[in-house]
Design a protein around this motif. Structure first.
Motif, PDB file in Angstrom:
ATOM      1  N   GLU A   1       0.829  -1.200   0.000  1.00  0.00           N
ATOM      2  CA  GLU A   1       0.000   0.000   0.000  1.00  0.00           C
ATOM      3  C   GLU A   1       0.865   1.252   0.000  1.00  0.00           C
ATOM      4  N   SER A   2       0.189   2.403  -0.267  1.00  0.00           N
ATOM      5  CA  SER A   2       0.891   3.685  -0.208  1.00  0.00           C
ATOM      6  C   SER A   2       1.007   4.080   1.267  1.00  0.00           C
ATOM      7  N   PHE A   3       0.606   5.256   1.617  1.00  0.00           N
ATOM      8  CA  PHE A   3       0.699   5.723   2.997  1.00  0.00           C
ATOM      9  C   PHE A   3      -0.453   5.159   3.823  1.00  0.00           C
ATOM     10  N   ALA A   4      -0.931   5.935   4.754  1.00  0.00           N
ATOM     11  CA  ALA A   4      -2.123   5.600   5.517  1.00  0.00           C
ATOM     12  C   ALA A   4      -3.261   6.473   4.988  1.00  0.00           C
ATOM     13  N   TYR A   5      -4.487   6.021   5.127  1.00  0.00           N
ATOM     14  CA  TYR A   5      -5.676   6.758   4.690  1.00  0.00           C
ATOM     15  C   TYR A   5      -5.639   8.140   5.338  1.00  0.00           C
ATOM     16  N   HIS A   6      -5.624   9.203   4.505  1.00  0.00           N
ATOM     17  CA  HIS A   6      -5.413  10.555   5.028  1.00  0.00           C
ATOM     18  C   HIS A   6      -6.077  11.609   4.150  1.00  0.00           C
ATOM     19  N   SER A   7      -6.205  12.812   4.689  1.00  0.00           N
ATOM     20  CA  SER A   7      -6.690  13.961   3.931  1.00  0.00           C
ATOM     21  C   SER A   7      -5.807  15.166   4.244  1.00  0.00           C
ATOM     22  N   HIS A   8      -5.869  16.168   3.363  1.00  0.00           N
ATOM     23  CA  HIS A   8      -5.067  17.396   3.520  1.00  0.00           C
ATOM     24  C   HIS A   8      -5.989  18.603   3.685  1.00  0.00           C
ATOM     25  N   GLN A   9      -5.596  19.517   4.536  1.00  0.00           N
ATOM     26  CA  GLN A   9      -6.358  20.749   4.712  1.00  0.00           C
ATOM     27  C   GLN A   9      -5.877  21.871   3.790  1.00  0.00           C
ATOM     28  N   HIS A  10      -4.564  21.925   3.490  1.00  0.00           N
ATOM     29  CA  HIS A  10      -4.003  23.063   2.759  1.00  0.00           C
ATOM     30  C   HIS A  10      -3.274  22.703   1.467  1.00  0.00           C
ATOM     31  N   GLU A  11      -2.705  21.529   1.368  1.00  0.00           N
ATOM     32  CA  GLU A  11      -1.902  21.157   0.200  1.00  0.00           C
ATOM     33  C   GLU A  11      -2.702  20.287  -0.768  1.00  0.00           C
ATOM     34  N   GLU A  12      -2.899  20.805  -1.990  1.00  0.00           N
ATOM     35  CA  GLU A  12      -3.545  20.002  -3.014  1.00  0.00           C
ATOM     36  C   GLU A  12      -2.607  18.881  -3.447  1.00  0.00           C
ATOM     37  N   GLU A  13      -3.192  17.787  -3.906  1.00  0.00           N
ATOM     38  CA  GLU A  13      -2.412  16.619  -4.314  1.00  0.00           C
ATOM     39  C   GLU A  13      -3.046  15.998  -5.553  1.00  0.00           C
ATOM     40  N   TRP A  14      -2.222  15.347  -6.381  1.00  0.00           N
ATOM     41  CA  TRP A  14      -2.727  14.657  -7.572  1.00  0.00           C
ATOM     42  C   TRP A  14      -1.924  13.386  -7.817  1.00  0.00           C
ATOM     43  N   ILE A  15      -2.539  12.483  -8.594  1.00  0.00           N
ATOM     44  CA  ILE A  15      -1.921  11.201  -8.946  1.00  0.00           C
ATOM     45  C   ILE A  15      -2.157  10.963 -10.435  1.00  0.00           C
ATOM     46  N   TYR A  16      -1.111  10.542 -11.154  1.00  0.00           N
ATOM     47  CA  TYR A  16      -1.248  10.135 -12.551  1.00  0.00           C
ATOM     48  C   TYR A  16      -0.653   8.737 -12.682  1.00  0.00           C
ATOM     49  N   VAL A  17      -1.468   7.776 -13.110  1.00  0.00           N
ATOM     50  CA  VAL A  17      -1.054   6.374 -13.174  1.00  0.00           C
ATOM     51  C   VAL A  17      -0.275   6.111 -14.462  1.00  0.00           C
ATOM     52  N   LEU A  18       0.930   5.559 -14.321  1.00  0.00           N
ATOM     53  CA  LEU A  18       1.766   5.197 -15.464  1.00  0.00           C
ATOM     54  C   LEU A  18       1.571   3.747 -15.875  1.00  0.00           C
ATOM     55  N   SER A  19       1.520   2.832 -14.907  1.00  0.00           N
ATOM     56  CA  SER A  19       1.318   1.420 -15.237  1.00  0.00           C
ATOM     57  C   SER A  19       0.826   0.652 -14.017  1.00  0.00           C
ATOM     58  N   GLY A  20       0.263  -0.516 -14.286  1.00  0.00           N
ATOM     59  CA  GLY A  20      -0.265  -1.359 -13.226  1.00  0.00           C
ATOM     60  C   GLY A  20      -1.688  -0.977 -12.862  1.00  0.00           C
TER      61      GLY A  20
END
Length: 149
Positions: free
Chosen positions: A57-76
């Protein structure tokens, strides 16, 4: 031959500088990655190349109050838990978390490695909630406090 540039990080260097890491609050967390943005001197934004092995797995289930985040899948393929709903992700999928974000987490149940780019803001102050753990991280510069929700 091209003159070396501090603005370019070559593929061979990306692989050579990859590090293994995990989240201390999730025993199933295991990733191998490279901080691409930092390697070319970017300070206000982060971009990382991450690989999650099968069954991890990645990190732990979480949310952010101030920092936007994004994910782009390359493979798998992976399962993304987003606001307590599970979604399957595959190559070419893009996921964004504007702030305040909903909680999110990635899990690789498949036989292949899951490879993705993840990025977001690097703000001076951030609050991240870990709702399943009842914890909150408050970061002010280099000072980090962990409190119970």
């Amino acid at each position: 031959m091209d003159k070396p540039s501090l603005n370019i990080v070559r593929a061979a260097d990306i692989d050579a500088h990859a590090q293994e890491f995990s989240h201390p609050w999730n025993p199933e967390s295991l990733m191998r990655g490279t901080q691409l943005a930092r390697s070319v001197g970017l300070k206000r934004t982060g971009v990382n190349l991450i690989r999650i092995p099968s069954g991890k797995e990645s990190f732990a289930y979480h949310s952010h109050q101030h920092e936007e985040e994004w994910i782009y899948v390359l493979s798998g393929r992976a399962l993304a838990l987003i606001d307590d709903v599970e979604y399957e992700l595959g190559a070419g999928d893009f996921v964004g978390f504007p702030t305040p974000s909903v909680a999110h987490h990635l899990r690789n149940p498949g036989p292949d490695e899951f490879v993705y780019l993840v990025g977001g803001e690097n703000r001076e102050n951030e609050i991240a909630d870990f709702p399943k753990l009842g914890k909150r991280i408050v970061r002010r510069g280099k000072e980090i406090d962990v409190v119970d929700l």
